[in-house]
Each structure stands twice: as structure tokens, then as C-alpha cells.
Design a protein around this motif. Structure first.
Motif, PDB file in Angstrom:
ATOM      1  N   ILE A  52       0.844  -1.198   0.000  1.00 16.80           N
ATOM      2  CA  ILE A  52       0.000   0.000   0.000  1.00 16.80           C
ATOM      3  C   ILE A  52       0.877   1.245   0.000  1.00 16.80           C
ATOM      4  CG2 ILE A  52      -1.649   1.357   1.368  1.00 16.80           C
ATOM      5  CD1 ILE A  52      -2.836  -1.396   2.287  1.00 16.80           C
ATOM      6  N   THR A  53       1.910   1.245   0.847  1.00 10.05           N
ATOM      7  CA  THR A  53       2.796   2.402   0.969  1.00 10.05           C
ATOM      8  C   THR A  53       3.533   2.691  -0.334  1.00 10.05           C
ATOM      9  OG1 THR A  53       3.064   2.049   3.343  1.00 10.05           O
ATOM     10  CG2 THR A  53       4.774   3.347   2.241  1.00 10.05           C
ATOM     11  N   VAL A  54       4.098   1.654  -0.958  1.00 10.31           N
ATOM     12  CA  VAL A  54       4.831   1.902  -2.206  1.00 10.31           C
ATOM     13  C   VAL A  54       3.870   2.310  -3.321  1.00 10.31           C
ATOM     14  CG1 VAL A  54       4.945  -0.434  -3.213  1.00 10.31           C
ATOM     15  CG2 VAL A  54       6.828   1.147  -3.563  1.00 10.31           C
ATOM     16  N   GLY A  55       2.678   1.746  -3.340  1.00  8.36           N
ATOM     17  CA  GLY A  55       1.687   2.186  -4.320  1.00  8.36           C
ATOM     18  C   GLY A  55       1.342   3.657  -4.129  1.00  8.36           C
ATOM     19  N   ASN A  56       1.076   4.048  -2.889  1.00  3.92           N
ATOM     20  CA  ASN A  56       0.749   5.448  -2.595  1.00  3.92           C
ATOM     21  C   ASN A  56       1.871   6.384  -3.020  1.00  3.92           C
ATOM     22  OD1 ASN A  56      -1.780   4.896  -1.534  1.00  3.92           O
ATOM     23  ND2 ASN A  56      -1.066   4.818   0.575  1.00  3.92           N
ATOM     24  N   LYS A  57       3.104   5.949  -2.831  1.00  4.65           N
ATOM     25  CA  LYS A  57       4.260   6.769  -3.223  1.00  4.65           C
ATOM     26  C   LYS A  57       4.189   7.157  -4.697  1.00  4.65           C
ATOM     27  CE  LYS A  57       9.305   6.494  -3.538  1.00  4.65           C
ATOM     28  NZ  LYS A  57      10.492   5.689  -3.234  1.00  4.65           N
ATOM     29  N   TYR A  58       3.614   6.267  -5.512  1.00  6.36           N
ATOM     30  CA  TYR A  58       3.516   6.502  -6.955  1.00  6.36           C
ATOM     31  C   TYR A  58       2.090   6.861  -7.402  1.00  6.36           C
ATOM     32  CZ  TYR A  58       8.241   4.716  -7.033  1.00  6.36           C
ATOM     33  OH  TYR A  58       9.576   4.545  -6.805  1.00  6.36           O
ATOM     34  N   GLY A  59       1.251   7.245  -6.452  1.00  4.17           N
ATOM     35  CA  GLY A  59      -0.097   7.699  -6.783  1.00  4.17           C
ATOM     36  C   GLY A  59      -1.092   6.603  -7.079  1.00  4.17           C
ATOM     37  N   ILE A  60      -0.831   5.393  -6.582  1.00  2.00           N
ATOM     38  CA  ILE A  60      -1.721   4.261  -6.834  1.00  2.00           C
ATOM     39  C   ILE A  60      -2.266   3.754  -5.502  1.00  2.00           C
ATOM     40  CG2 ILE A  60      -1.844   1.889  -7.708  1.00  2.00           C
ATOM     41  CD1 ILE A  60       0.377   2.804  -9.712  1.00  2.00           C
ATOM     42  N   ASN A  61      -3.577   3.859  -5.336  1.00  2.00           N
ATOM     43  CA  ASN A  61      -4.214   3.448  -4.086  1.00  2.00           C
ATOM     44  C   ASN A  61      -4.773   2.030  -4.229  1.00  2.00           C
ATOM     45  OD1 ASN A  61      -5.659   3.074  -1.753  1.00  2.00           O
ATOM     46  ND2 ASN A  61      -6.923   4.898  -1.984  1.00  2.00           N
ATOM     47  N   ILE A  62      -4.146   1.089  -3.525  1.00  4.37           N
ATOM     48  CA  ILE A  62      -4.628  -0.304  -3.545  1.00  4.37           C
ATOM     49  C   ILE A  62      -5.169  -0.716  -2.177  1.00  4.37           C
ATOM     50  CG2 ILE A  62      -3.106  -0.988  -5.437  1.00  4.37           C
ATOM     51  CD1 ILE A  62      -1.299  -2.351  -3.261  1.00  4.37           C
ATOM     52  N   SER A  63      -5.356   0.253  -1.291  1.00  9.30           N
ATOM     53  CA  SER A  63      -5.711  -0.043   0.102  1.00  9.30           C
ATOM     54  C   SER A  63      -7.063  -0.732   0.273  1.00  9.30           C
ATOM     55  CB  SER A  63      -5.676   1.225   0.950  1.00  9.30           C
ATOM     56  OG  SER A  63      -6.672   2.138   0.519  1.00  9.30           O
ATOM     57  N   LYS A  64      -7.951  -0.576  -0.677  1.00  7.84           N
ATOM     58  CA  LYS A  64      -9.299  -1.162  -0.549  1.00  7.84           C
ATOM     59  C   LYS A  64      -9.433  -2.527  -1.226  1.00  7.84           C
ATOM     60  CE  LYS A  64     -11.044   2.536   1.428  1.00  7.84           C
ATOM     61  NZ  LYS A  64     -10.432   2.758   2.695  1.00  7.84           N
ATOM     62  N   LEU A  65      -8.374  -2.993  -1.880  1.00  9.50           N
ATOM     63  CA  LEU A  65      -8.443  -4.306  -2.529  1.00  9.50           C
ATOM     64  C   LEU A  65      -8.537  -5.394  -1.466  1.00  9.50           C
ATOM     65  CD1 LEU A  65      -5.761  -3.890  -5.359  1.00  9.50           C
ATOM     66  CD2 LEU A  65      -8.238  -3.498  -5.463  1.00  9.50           C
ATOM     67  N   MET A  66      -9.153  -6.496  -1.832  1.00  6.01           N
ATOM     68  CA  MET A  66      -9.336  -7.619  -0.902  1.00  6.01           C
ATOM     69  C   MET A  66      -8.761  -8.892  -1.512  1.00  6.01           C
ATOM     70  SD  MET A  66     -10.865  -6.476   1.742  1.00  6.01           S
ATOM     71  CE  MET A  66     -12.152  -7.250   2.643  1.00  6.01           C
ATOM     72  N   GLY A  67      -7.974  -9.603  -0.721  1.00  3.23           N
ATOM     73  CA  GLY A  67      -7.369 -10.840  -1.187  1.00  3.23           C
ATOM     74  C   GLY A  67      -8.415 -11.909  -1.476  1.00  3.23           C
ATOM     75  N   ARG A  68      -8.148 -12.670  -2.517  1.00  2.22           N
ATOM     76  CA  ARG A  68      -9.005 -13.812  -2.852  1.00  2.22           C
ATOM     77  C   ARG A  68      -8.140 -14.889  -3.474  1.00  2.22           C
ATOM     78  NH1 ARG A  68     -10.563 -14.965  -7.991  1.00  2.22           N
ATOM     79  NH2 ARG A  68     -10.177 -13.452  -9.632  1.00  2.22           N
ATOM     80  N   GLN A  69      -8.651 -16.102  -3.493  1.00  3.32           N
ATOM     81  CA  GLN A  69      -7.908 -17.227  -4.047  1.00  3.32           C
ATOM     82  C   GLN A  69      -8.298 -17.455  -5.505  1.00  3.32           C
ATOM     83  OE1 GLN A  69      -8.366 -20.995  -1.994  1.00  3.32           O
ATOM     84  NE2 GLN A  69      -6.462 -21.767  -2.845  1.00  3.32           N
ATOM     85  N   PHE A  70      -7.302 -17.775  -6.311  1.00  2.00           N
ATOM     86  CA  PHE A  70      -7.521 -18.137  -7.705  1.00  2.00           C
ATOM     87  C   PHE A  70      -8.414 -19.373  -7.768  1.00  2.00           C
ATOM     88  CE2 PHE A  70      -6.546 -20.433 -11.581  1.00  2.00           C
ATOM     89  CZ  PHE A  70      -6.570 -19.432 -12.532  1.00  2.00           C
ATOM     90  N   SER A  71      -9.320 -19.416  -8.730  1.00  2.00           N
ATOM     91  CA  SER A  71     -10.180 -20.591  -8.903  1.00  2.00           C
ATOM     92  C   SER A  71     -10.280 -20.946 -10.378  1.00  2.00           C
ATOM     93  CB  SER A  71     -11.579 -20.334  -8.335  1.00  2.00           C
ATOM     94  OG  SER A  71     -12.315 -19.478  -9.186  1.00  2.00           O
ATOM     95  N   VAL A  72     -10.726 -22.142 -10.661  1.00  2.00           N
ATOM     96  CA  VAL A  72     -10.901 -22.604 -12.034  1.00  2.00           C
ATOM     97  C   VAL A  72     -11.815 -21.653 -12.808  1.00  2.00           C
ATOM     98  CG1 VAL A  72     -11.818 -24.484 -13.462  1.00  2.00           C
ATOM     99  CG2 VAL A  72     -10.418 -25.008 -11.457  1.00  2.00           C
ATOM    100  N   ARG A  73     -12.790 -21.088 -12.134  1.00  2.00           N
ATOM    101  CA  ARG A  73     -13.718 -20.141 -12.778  1.00  2.00           C
ATOM    102  C   ARG A  73     -12.980 -18.957 -13.402  1.00  2.00           C
ATOM    103  NH1 ARG A  73     -16.026 -17.780  -8.646  1.00  2.00           N
ATOM    104  NH2 ARG A  73     -15.309 -15.714  -9.124  1.00  2.00           N
ATOM    105  N   ASP A  74     -11.799 -18.603 -12.854  1.00  3.62           N
ATOM    106  CA  ASP A  74     -11.038 -17.481 -13.397  1.00  3.62           C
ATOM    107  C   ASP A  74     -10.619 -17.717 -14.851  1.00  3.62           C
ATOM    108  OD1 ASP A  74     -11.115 -15.713 -11.180  1.00  3.62           O
ATOM    109  OD2 ASP A  74      -9.599 -16.950 -10.175  1.00  3.62           O
ATOM    110  N   PHE A  75     -10.460 -18.965 -15.247  1.00  2.00           N
ATOM    111  CA  PHE A  75     -10.154 -19.251 -16.654  1.00  2.00           C
ATOM    112  C   PHE A  75     -11.307 -18.807 -17.560  1.00  2.00           C
ATOM    113  CE2 PHE A  75      -7.365 -22.575 -14.732  1.00  2.00           C
ATOM    114  CZ  PHE A  75      -6.157 -22.133 -15.245  1.00  2.00           C
ATOM    115  N   ASP A  76     -12.526 -18.909 -17.068  1.00  2.00           N
ATOM    116  CA  ASP A  76     -13.690 -18.484 -17.840  1.00  2.00           C
ATOM    117  C   ASP A  76     -13.866 -16.971 -17.807  1.00  2.00           C
ATOM    118  OD1 ASP A  76     -14.353 -21.158 -18.407  1.00  2.00           O
ATOM    119  OD2 ASP A  76     -15.463 -21.325 -16.514  1.00  2.00           O
ATOM    120  N   ASP A  77     -13.496 -16.362 -16.683  1.00  2.00           N
ATOM    121  CA  ASP A  77     -13.758 -14.939 -16.470  1.00  2.00           C
ATOM    122  C   ASP A  77     -12.690 -14.002 -17.038  1.00  2.00           C
ATOM    123  OD1 ASP A  77     -16.055 -15.701 -15.144  1.00  2.00           O
ATOM    124  OD2 ASP A  77     -15.209 -15.407 -13.144  1.00  2.00           O
TER     125      ASP A  77
END
Length: 150
Positions: A52-77
Motif C-alpha cells: 500500500i505504501t509503495v503504491g501510494n508513493k507513486y499515486g496508486i491506491n490499492i488499500s481497498k483491494l481484498m485478497g481472494r484465491q484463484f479458482s478454475v472459474r477465473d479461466f472463464d472470467d
């Protein structure tokens, strides 16, 4: 609409940074960019504070992203799936159902160094300097990705 997925191990360091960086370089109305982890350690968690800190340093806010696990469905999406390292790549490929799934998976640093299969190092167990280095690697790769897709 082109859909791109960034994948690392836990989805709290590298892949959320890659997601944020690429989002900043492409028009949101034409692209969906997301991230996931091959493991479920941090499902529902925000990115690591150092990302988050390094992103903010370059003007990119990733603080609201939420971790999730990769799934087979991602191949379709998703149309393109970028792995941050060889281990992530192998874990994704193991879930592929057929060659069309496998064809979507790429090593992100191959955009900078074609066919070299270099890893984006996992900065999790290091200090803030590692996050800065990862940011620079991903920024360079995302510049190339964005230029190809525009």
C-alpha cells in the motif's frame, strides 16, 4: 472489454500492486483488471501495508483491494492471466482444464524479458526496499502490457 488477472501466492503483495499499476495505465471502461492468490492465506485481507505504501508513493491506491484465491472459474472470467513467478504459474497450470486455459497464462516479466521466465521476487519476508524493487519491475512490465493493449 479485455479482462486481465494478476496472480501471486497470497494476493497481498505483488498481484495487488500489479493490479493497481495496470489499472492506472489503461482506460477503465475498456478493461477489467483483478488479482488473486494461488493460496488462501489472506482471503478477505487488504494488501500488505508495505505494498500500500509503495503504491501510494507513486499515486496508486490499492488499500481497498481484498485478497481472494484463484479458482478454475477465473479461466472463464479472464482473457489473460499473469503469474508473478514460476511457482504461481505451475499452480495455475495445474488447475487448467484444457489447452485453451493454459494459453491464457503468462509470466508477467516475459513482457520485459521475452521467454526468460524470470520471477518477480516475493518481498513479503523482506524490508521496504524489496517492495520498491517489485514496484519498479511491475511498472516496467505493465508499461509494455498497456502499450500492447491500447
Amino acid at each position: 472489454m479485455t479482462k486481465i488477472l494478476m496472480v501471486c501466492l497470497g494476493n497481498i503483495c505483488r498481484s495487488p500492486l500489479a493490479e493497481g499499476i495496470l489499472r492506472s495505465k489503461l482506460p477503465y471502461e475498456d478493461f477489467v483488471i483483478d488479482s488473486a492468490g494461488t493460496a488462501n492465506y489472506h482471503t478477505g485481507s487488504n494488501p500488505d501495508n508495505r505494498s500500500i505504501t509503495v503504491g501510494n508513493k507513486y499515486g496508486i491506491n490499492i488499500s481497498k483491494l481484498m485478497g481472494r484465491q484463484f479458482s478454475v472459474r477465473d479461466f472463464d472470467d479472464f482473457d489473460i492471466i499473469y503469474a508473478m513467478d514460476g511457482s504461481n504459474f505451475d499452480n495455475i497450470i495445474r488447475l487448467a482444464r484444457h489447452e485453451a486455459d493454459k494459453a491464457k497464462v503468462k509470466m508477467i516479466l516475459n513482457e520485459v524479458y521475452p521467454d526468460q521466465n524470470y520471477d518477480v521476487p516475493d518481498p513479503y519476508h523482506g524490508g521496504t526496499h524489496g517492495f520498491e524493487n517489485v514496484y519498479k519491475m511491475l511498472d516496467e512490465a505493465c508499461d509494455i502490457i498497456a502499450e500492447k493493449l491500447k
